[in-house]
Design a protein around this motif. Structure first.
Motif, PDB file in Angstrom:
ATOM      1  N   SER A 209       0.709  -1.316   0.040  1.00  0.00           N
ATOM      2  CA  SER A 209       0.074  -0.121  -0.031  1.00  0.00           C
ATOM      3  C   SER A 209       1.046   1.256  -0.072  1.00  0.00           C
ATOM      4  O   SER A 209       2.163   1.144   0.526  1.00  0.00           O
ATOM      5  N   ARG A 210       0.231   2.268  -0.610  1.00  0.00           N
ATOM      6  CA  ARG A 210       0.939   3.630  -0.490  1.00  0.00           C
ATOM      7  C   ARG A 210       0.051   4.686  -0.644  1.00  0.00           C
ATOM      8  O   ARG A 210      -1.122   4.397  -1.088  1.00  0.00           O
ATOM      9  N   ALA A 211       0.333   5.835  -0.132  1.00  0.00           N
ATOM     10  CA  ALA A 211      -0.457   6.972  -0.440  1.00  0.00           C
ATOM     11  C   ALA A 211      -0.255   7.702  -1.569  1.00  0.00           C
ATOM     12  O   ALA A 211       0.850   7.946  -2.205  1.00  0.00           O
ATOM     13  N   ILE A 212      -1.443   7.789  -2.446  1.00  0.00           N
ATOM     14  CA  ILE A 212      -1.396   8.341  -3.997  1.00  0.00           C
ATOM     15  C   ILE A 212      -2.003   9.772  -3.874  1.00  0.00           C
ATOM     16  O   ILE A 212      -1.749  10.382  -4.860  1.00  0.00           O
ATOM     17  N   ALA A 213      -2.366  10.368  -2.693  1.00  0.00           N
ATOM     18  CA  ALA A 213      -2.774  11.674  -2.588  1.00  0.00           C
ATOM     19  C   ALA A 213      -2.855  12.258  -0.919  1.00  0.00           C
ATOM     20  O   ALA A 213      -3.315  11.254  -0.213  1.00  0.00           O
ATOM     21  N   THR A 214      -2.654  13.289  -0.597  1.00  0.00           N
ATOM     22  CA  THR A 214      -2.524  13.563   0.653  1.00  0.00           C
ATOM     23  C   THR A 214      -3.128  14.907   0.861  1.00  0.00           C
ATOM     24  O   THR A 214      -3.285  15.966  -0.314  1.00  0.00           O
ATOM     25  N   SER A 215      -3.357  15.437   2.194  1.00  0.00           N
ATOM     26  CA  SER A 215      -3.846  17.070   2.097  1.00  0.00           C
ATOM     27  C   SER A 215      -2.882  17.749   2.021  1.00  0.00           C
ATOM     28  O   SER A 215      -2.778  19.126   1.755  1.00  0.00           O
ATOM     29  N   ALA A 216      -1.366  17.533   1.868  1.00  0.00           N
ATOM     30  CA  ALA A 216      -0.346  18.207   1.575  1.00  0.00           C
ATOM     31  C   ALA A 216      -0.546  18.592  -0.142  1.00  0.00           C
ATOM     32  O   ALA A 216       0.053  19.902  -0.426  1.00  0.00           O
ATOM     33  N   ASP A 217      -1.264  17.937  -0.606  1.00  0.00           N
ATOM     34  CA  ASP A 217      -1.161  18.273  -2.126  1.00  0.00           C
ATOM     35  C   ASP A 217      -2.243  19.355  -2.252  1.00  0.00           C
ATOM     36  O   ASP A 217      -2.447  19.950  -3.511  1.00  0.00           O
ATOM     37  N   PHE A 218      -2.944  19.584  -1.191  1.00  0.00           N
ATOM     38  CA  PHE A 218      -4.171  20.760  -1.337  1.00  0.00           C
ATOM     39  C   PHE A 218      -3.917  21.722  -0.036  1.00  0.00           C
ATOM     40  O   PHE A 218      -4.783  21.543   0.813  1.00  0.00           O
ATOM     41  N   PRO A 219      -2.800  22.543  -0.071  1.00  0.00           N
ATOM     42  CA  PRO A 219      -2.583  23.226   1.168  1.00  0.00           C
ATOM     43  C   PRO A 219      -3.665  24.244   1.460  1.00  0.00           C
ATOM     44  O   PRO A 219      -4.178  24.858   0.648  1.00  0.00           O
ATOM     45  N   GLY A 220      -3.897  23.960   2.771  1.00  0.00           N
ATOM     46  CA  GLY A 220      -4.858  24.972   3.236  1.00  0.00           C
ATOM     47  C   GLY A 220      -6.474  24.473   3.396  1.00  0.00           C
ATOM     48  O   GLY A 220      -7.160  25.137   3.577  1.00  0.00           O
ATOM     49  N   ALA A 221      -6.600  23.282   2.485  1.00  0.00           N
ATOM     50  CA  ALA A 221      -7.797  23.025   2.386  1.00  0.00           C
ATOM     51  C   ALA A 221      -8.560  22.395   3.332  1.00  0.00           C
ATOM     52  O   ALA A 221      -9.732  22.258   3.332  1.00  0.00           O
ATOM     53  N   ILE A 306     -14.801  26.450   0.015  1.00  0.00           N
ATOM     54  CA  ILE A 306     -15.276  25.100   0.583  1.00  0.00           C
ATOM     55  C   ILE A 306     -16.780  25.070   0.315  1.00  0.00           C
ATOM     56  O   ILE A 306     -17.242  23.900  -0.107  1.00  0.00           O
ATOM     57  N   ALA A 307     -17.471  26.109   0.595  1.00  0.00           N
ATOM     58  CA  ALA A 307     -18.983  25.997   0.636  1.00  0.00           C
ATOM     59  C   ALA A 307     -19.325  25.805  -1.046  1.00  0.00           C
ATOM     60  O   ALA A 307     -20.336  24.902  -1.161  1.00  0.00           O
ATOM     61  N   GLU A 308     -18.560  26.363  -1.780  1.00  0.00           N
ATOM     62  CA  GLU A 308     -18.780  26.294  -3.401  1.00  0.00           C
ATOM     63  C   GLU A 308     -18.725  25.048  -3.904  1.00  0.00           C
ATOM     64  O   GLU A 308     -19.494  24.221  -4.536  1.00  0.00           O
TER      65      GLU A 308
END
Length: 336
Positions: A209-221, A306-308
């Motif tokens: 297993s491996r991470a293919i996406a993390t919150s680091a890819d979306f700063p501040g999200a 985020i609302a949008e």
């Protein structure tokens, strides 16, 4: 006067003298000591769940930092993050630590809540983890992906899919509580999973297993907050101030007693100290200064984005009202 009444006189005098002495001692205490010893109002129930940015609350509780700040707090730990969201939305608890997007979803549903503190930003501890044969986001097409529906990692999944030019319709989405989703992934029942730390540690136990996406890819999200009912803000603002001030006292205590604080937080998380330390890079704790900056317009912009997204992704039926969502006065009143 009978002999019995005469015998009672010395005892009565002694009681009066002791009472007078206690009153004199109370008068000698400083105002700060009297406030700390007797918090105003009733107990405040503060909820939190398994997320590295929220375990400092455990430190605050064990080190008496709530009482130091004049507030009586009952900490309530939730094994299920969704249960904590529902508890705040229904008024079962007074305050909760939760993400901005989950707060907006609750407000869209009619809950009256205010964000009074930024705990942290997720900077890698929310992850989309895939099993063997899935090496990129585009490989998720047609695959089964589990996450807790309508919460932060469902949101992260949708962000990641959109980045890859996909939608939720392109995968077989399986809604499950986060702990169950991690277990199902390890058992090979799903191809990928959206989870947050410490459940990332569980999910990554699956071979290959491996991470293919993390919150680091979306700063501040994914900002995490202390959220309180608006009723509490109007009914007992001193208690809200006590919660916020206790948070920053906890951060100070953690900085000065790191080994002991790691033990406390790792125990609450149910992981080893070394595992807990590995979460550090994936969570950006907000200082007092960073909080004040965030409340000076930054959070308003993030909330609108985020609302949008929530409306476009059909996670909510209509955009939540943003008036009264942010209450910056409490972080502004904290004395550094």
């Amino acid at each position: 006067m009978t002999r019995r009444h005469l015998a009672a006189v010395p005892a009565l005098l002694l009681t009066l003298l002791l009472t007078l002495l206690l009153l004199l001692l109370a008068g000698c205490a400083s105002p700060g000591e009297r406030e700390a010893a007797a918090p105003a109002g009733g107990a405040i129930t503060l909820g939190f769940s398994a997320w590295p940015g929220w375990f400092p609350w455990q430190v605050a509780g064990e080190q008496g930092l709530f009482r130091k700040n004049g507030v009586d707090v009952e900490l309530k730990y939730f094994d299920s993050y969704t249960d904590s969201l529902n508890a705040l939305a229904t008024g079962t608890i007074d305050a909760n630590s939760q993400t901005l997007n989950d707060t907006l979803a609750s407000v869209a549903g009619g809950a009256k809540q205010s964000v009074v503190l930024v705990n942290d930003n997720s900077s890698g501890n929310d992850q989309i983890i895939a099993g063997p044969g899935v090496s990129s986001l585009s490989d998720l097409k047609g695959r089964t992906v589990a996450a807790e529906q309508g919460t932060v990692d469902h949101y992260l999944l949708l962000l990641a899919l959109r980045k890859a030019g996909l939608t939720e319709a392109d995968v077989r989405f399986r809604p499950m509580p986060t702990d169950a989703a991690a277990a199902a992934f390890v058992a090979g029942q799903v191809d990928a999973v959206g989870v947050f730390a410490p459940f990332t540690t569980t999910a990554l136990k699956r071979k290959g297993s491996r991470a293919i996406a993390t919150s680091a890819d979306f700063p501040g999200a994914i900002p995490d907050h202390l959220v309180v009912t608006r009723d509490l803000v109007s009914r007992d603002p001193k208690a809200v101030q006590g919660l916020v001030s206790a948070w920053f006292d906890a951060l100070t205590w953690i900085g000065e007693h790191r080994p002991e604080s790691l033990q406390i937080m790792a125990k609450r998380a149910g992981v080893s100290v070394s595992d807990y330390e590995s979460y550090d890079k994936g969570t950006t704790i907000f200082t007092l200064e960073r909080n004040r900056t965030a409340f000076s317009g930054e959070l308003d912009g993030r909330a609108k984005e985020i609302a949008e997204f929530l409306v476009a992704s059909k996670l909510v039926d209509k955009a939540p009202p943003l008036e009264g969502l942010f209450a910056p006065r409490f972080v502004r009143a904290v004395q550094p």
